[in-house]
Design a protein around this motif. Sequence first.
Motif, PDB file in Angstrom:
ATOM      1  N   THR A   1     125.489   3.814  57.507  1.00  0.00           N
ATOM      2  CA  THR A   1     126.862   3.616  57.058  1.00  0.00           C
ATOM      3  C   THR A   1     127.325   4.959  56.570  1.00  0.00           C
ATOM      4  O   THR A   1     126.528   5.807  56.213  1.00  0.00           O
ATOM      5  CB  THR A   1     126.974   2.609  55.902  1.00  0.00           C
ATOM      6  OG1 THR A   1     128.326   2.641  55.412  1.00  0.00           O
ATOM      7  CG2 THR A   1     126.063   3.004  54.751  1.00  0.00           C
ATOM      8  N   VAL A   2     128.604   5.149  56.543  1.00  0.00           N
ATOM      9  CA  VAL A   2     129.091   6.430  56.088  1.00  0.00           C
ATOM     10  C   VAL A   2     129.399   6.344  54.585  1.00  0.00           C
ATOM     11  O   VAL A   2     129.608   7.342  53.914  1.00  0.00           O
ATOM     12  CB  VAL A   2     130.303   6.858  56.948  1.00  0.00           C
ATOM     13  CG1 VAL A   2     131.578   6.270  56.423  1.00  0.00           C
ATOM     14  CG2 VAL A   2     130.373   8.338  57.096  1.00  0.00           C
ATOM     15  N   HIS A   3     129.372   5.132  54.073  1.00  0.00           N
ATOM     16  CA  HIS A   3     129.639   4.952  52.654  1.00  0.00           C
ATOM     17  C   HIS A   3     128.371   5.021  51.820  1.00  0.00           C
ATOM     18  O   HIS A   3     127.881   4.005  51.310  1.00  0.00           O
ATOM     19  CB  HIS A   3     130.348   3.622  52.392  1.00  0.00           C
ATOM     20  CG  HIS A   3     130.708   3.462  50.946  1.00  0.00           C
ATOM     21  ND1 HIS A   3     130.637   2.267  50.292  1.00  0.00           N
ATOM     22  CD2 HIS A   3     131.115   4.362  50.032  1.00  0.00           C
ATOM     23  CE1 HIS A   3     130.997   2.442  49.032  1.00  0.00           C
ATOM     24  NE2 HIS A   3     131.287   3.695  48.853  1.00  0.00           N
ATOM     25  N   SER A   4     127.864   6.175  51.722  1.00  0.00           N
ATOM     26  CA  SER A   4     126.668   6.419  50.933  1.00  0.00           C
ATOM     27  C   SER A   4     126.714   7.903  50.634  1.00  0.00           C
ATOM     28  O   SER A   4     127.142   8.691  51.470  1.00  0.00           O
ATOM     29  CB  SER A   4     125.428   6.048  51.739  1.00  0.00           C
ATOM     30  OG  SER A   4     124.582   7.160  51.934  1.00  0.00           O
ATOM     31  N   PRO A   5     126.332   8.281  49.431  1.00  0.00           N
ATOM     32  CA  PRO A   5     126.440   9.695  49.075  1.00  0.00           C
ATOM     33  C   PRO A   5     125.723  10.562  50.105  1.00  0.00           C
ATOM     34  O   PRO A   5     126.244  11.582  50.553  1.00  0.00           O
ATOM     35  CB  PRO A   5     125.741   9.771  47.727  1.00  0.00           C
ATOM     36  CG  PRO A   5     125.788   8.403  47.168  1.00  0.00           C
ATOM     37  CD  PRO A   5     125.764   7.477  48.338  1.00  0.00           C
TER      38      PRO A   5
ATOM     39  N   SER B   1     127.294  10.307  53.872  1.00  0.00           N
ATOM     40  CA  SER B   1     128.620  10.893  53.976  1.00  0.00           C
ATOM     41  C   SER B   1     128.506  12.416  53.950  1.00  0.00           C
ATOM     42  O   SER B   1     129.240  13.112  54.641  1.00  0.00           O
ATOM     43  CB  SER B   1     129.540  10.387  52.863  1.00  0.00           C
ATOM     44  OG  SER B   1     129.099  10.826  51.608  1.00  0.00           O
ATOM     45  N   LEU B   2     127.552  12.892  53.176  1.00  0.00           N
ATOM     46  CA  LEU B   2     127.320  14.335  53.148  1.00  0.00           C
ATOM     47  C   LEU B   2     126.858  14.808  54.519  1.00  0.00           C
ATOM     48  O   LEU B   2     127.348  15.793  55.078  1.00  0.00           O
ATOM     49  CB  LEU B   2     126.242  14.619  52.085  1.00  0.00           C
ATOM     50  CG  LEU B   2     125.641  16.014  52.006  1.00  0.00           C
ATOM     51  CD1 LEU B   2     126.729  17.055  51.868  1.00  0.00           C
ATOM     52  CD2 LEU B   2     124.697  16.086  50.805  1.00  0.00           C
TER      53      LEU B   2
ATOM     54  N   ALA C   1     127.315  13.301  57.409  1.00  0.00           N
ATOM     55  CA  ALA C   1     128.393  13.165  58.390  1.00  0.00           C
ATOM     56  C   ALA C   1     129.378  14.315  58.257  1.00  0.00           C
ATOM     57  O   ALA C   1     129.803  14.900  59.255  1.00  0.00           O
ATOM     58  CB  ALA C   1     129.102  11.826  58.214  1.00  0.00           C
ATOM     59  N   ALA C   2     129.715  14.653  57.025  1.00  0.00           N
ATOM     60  CA  ALA C   2     130.663  15.746  56.816  1.00  0.00           C
ATOM     61  C   ALA C   2     130.111  17.037  57.405  1.00  0.00           C
ATOM     62  O   ALA C   2     130.825  17.793  58.066  1.00  0.00           O
ATOM     63  CB  ALA C   2     130.954  15.914  55.326  1.00  0.00           C
TER      64      ALA C   2
ATOM     65  N   ILE D   1     130.208  16.812  61.295  1.00  0.00           N
ATOM     66  CA  ILE D   1     131.568  16.941  61.821  1.00  0.00           C
ATOM     67  C   ILE D   1     132.007  18.397  61.755  1.00  0.00           C
ATOM     68  O   ILE D   1     132.588  18.928  62.695  1.00  0.00           O
ATOM     69  CB  ILE D   1     132.550  16.043  61.046  1.00  0.00           C
ATOM     70  CG1 ILE D   1     132.202  14.562  61.262  1.00  0.00           C
ATOM     71  CG2 ILE D   1     133.979  16.305  61.484  1.00  0.00           C
ATOM     72  CD1 ILE D   1     132.978  13.608  60.370  1.00  0.00           C
ATOM     73  N   ALA D   2     131.691  19.039  60.644  1.00  0.00           N
ATOM     74  CA  ALA D   2     132.077  20.438  60.492  1.00  0.00           C
ATOM     75  C   ALA D   2     131.373  21.316  61.518  1.00  0.00           C
ATOM     76  O   ALA D   2     131.979  22.199  62.130  1.00  0.00           O
ATOM     77  CB  ALA D   2     131.775  20.910  59.073  1.00  0.00           C
TER      78      ALA D   2
ATOM     79  N   ALA E   1     126.355  14.632  45.864  1.00  0.00           N
ATOM     80  CA  ALA E   1     127.509  14.940  45.013  1.00  0.00           C
ATOM     81  C   ALA E   1     127.476  14.059  43.775  1.00  0.00           C
ATOM     82  O   ALA E   1     127.239  12.867  43.862  1.00  0.00           O
ATOM     83  CB  ALA E   1     128.806  14.691  45.770  1.00  0.00           C
TER      84      ALA E   1
END
Lengths: 328, 328
Positions: B62-66, B69-70, B72-73, B76-77, B271
Amino acid sequence: MAKAAGVSPMTVSNVINDHPNVRRSTRANVLEAMARLGYRVNVAARNLSKGRTGTIGLAVPTVHSPYYSLLAASIIAAAERHSLRVSIEQTGASRENELDALSLSRNRLYDGLILTAAGMGQADVERLKVDHPVVILGDRVIGGPVDHVAMPNFEASRAATRHLIERGCRRIVFLSGAVEEVDTSGLRFPGYQQALEDAGLPSDPALIQQLERTDMRDGAERAREMAGSGLEFDGVFCVNDSLAMGVLRGLADAGIRVPDEVKVIGFDNVAGSEFLIPSLSSVDPDHDGMAGRAVDLLIRRIEQTAPATDHEEFVGDFSVVIRESTGG
Amino acid sequence: MAKAAGVSPMTVSNVINDHPNVRRSTRANVLEAMARLGYRVNVAARNLSKGRTGTIGLAVPTVHSPYYSLLAASIIAAAERHSLRVSIEQTGASRENELDALSLSRNRLYDGLILTAAGMGQADVERLKVDHPVVILGDRVIGGPVDHVAMPNFEASRAATRHLIERGCRRIVFLSGAVEEVDTSGLRFPGYQQALEDAGLPSDPALIQQLERTDMRDGAERAREMAGSGLEFDGVFCVNDSLAMGVLRGLADAGIRVPDEVKVIGFDNVAGSEFLIPSLSSVDPDHDGMAGRAVDLLIRRIEQTAPATDHEEFVGDFSVVIRESTGG
DNA sequence: CTGAAAGCGCTAACAC
DNA sequence: GTGTTAGCGCTTTCAG
């Protein structure tokens, strides 16, 4: 092509798309051949033919943030339910990149775009007039020529502030970004003020604490400054949870006890809020509901089943989650 | 088509793709016409023609996890730097969905796939033998027939445990999921043991605390149980920060002071870790480096500039960030 | 129920 | 430098 394998060119298409008019035996044949040859549809070809890509774009500042990752997760899940894929664009909250994202989907990369603006301002409303489906999510640009899914800014802020008042707070800090902006800060401020007014409390400008940026570090710093400055306050309403997490930290650094001396409430009810020490009270917006609505609105546009001129303004639901930071 | 507008069919293509052999004046003409007509390339057509989509898939629980999401970010970058878009698939950590994601990209939806497995197990290695580019990120399946970017599990766990020992801990809990799994839990356990051994400390089975799931709630619950059970311990190494955040909360509930009585260290340096009370010491993996490497490896496969049989195993870098939870 | 014809908009390869 | 010819693999339309 499975054509060579089975018997037909077009029939394969019919089988793949579950068209009714295919004899059982034929269907079986084709399926068997597809399996044998390891055949997969070429989505690019289908896209070209249909003029759709089956993908929507989601532009957010970054996905590495408790709030935006929650939002992204909700959107991806909602899109998934409609068999749509989601491609994420990270704008870094830059106006430039946000405008870029708007024109990117013109390249027909996506069937439509959900944009969470953070850098664009109300002055850019006109830029939203593009000839492809766009839905704005969030509060940075309002009343534009597009569908809009908004946070329950006013009511939720009022409710959060009222909660602090009910818990006995009389001098409540409003901690946010610039209050005159059209964004979470500016749109939540009136709710705060209304709650004070409802309770007959005065509004003290010294309690309006505005920051350049609104993440944890900023919240922590400002909390320490407020504590050090001798400012009297017994409650803090933070426009987002990151800020609130920082505030909890900053107050602790300053030796101020939460909730005994100061009560704190945040906004977003982000993952982890409930495990902080003290656990954080927060406004809990109906993220899934809003994400689902944003996707629905976008699909309406994509499928052109919506009025071209009328634009929907949807305001999400919310509840206030009470935890230790406001006295449980 | 801009052809009608300008003068040419193919030349437009050349202009768009910045081909050298186009006269300045012609280029200008075409650009002018494109602007005038509001022309945009049709990416679907280009994809069909080129056999590339310019999009890679990223499958995460899931992308909803600290943590994710880190990740994935970062991905993507990194993809952005190569002008690649990223489409995210949320698998919910289900084996089924992960296997699906593997075959989805066969549909040529993506040029390649970065898969962070969480549900698949070592037994599924064979399933990775697909005929399109795949890179595995993370530790759930190792030694498969694909490129693999791994966390520095062993060394980082050893370093984290050593840090606790240096801070005076003698009875250190290893808090994780099932230790016999090939995953963050199983792969980090040996590092923990090695550090104990390095220091000549005994390994007590009672200190190996295994959980079904490893998020904040689980960490908090187990911490309370350990405190209540009379188990003696003065340090906790958690295999991820979510768990550690929960532990901080659970220990506080039990009235145990961190770091005075018990020291806690996590893994991921997510984070917010630094704003917890107390701030959380953690292993800080080089997320960006790993994400960048994963994307690079995938591109190598997409462009077929990598050996077909040889598969790279890349282990990321890390550092240990020392904060209050281990005594600053 | 199945197939033939045409075209979606672009690009690679080659000719001019 | 620029245009021509094909064809990417699918779907829509219309015949059979």
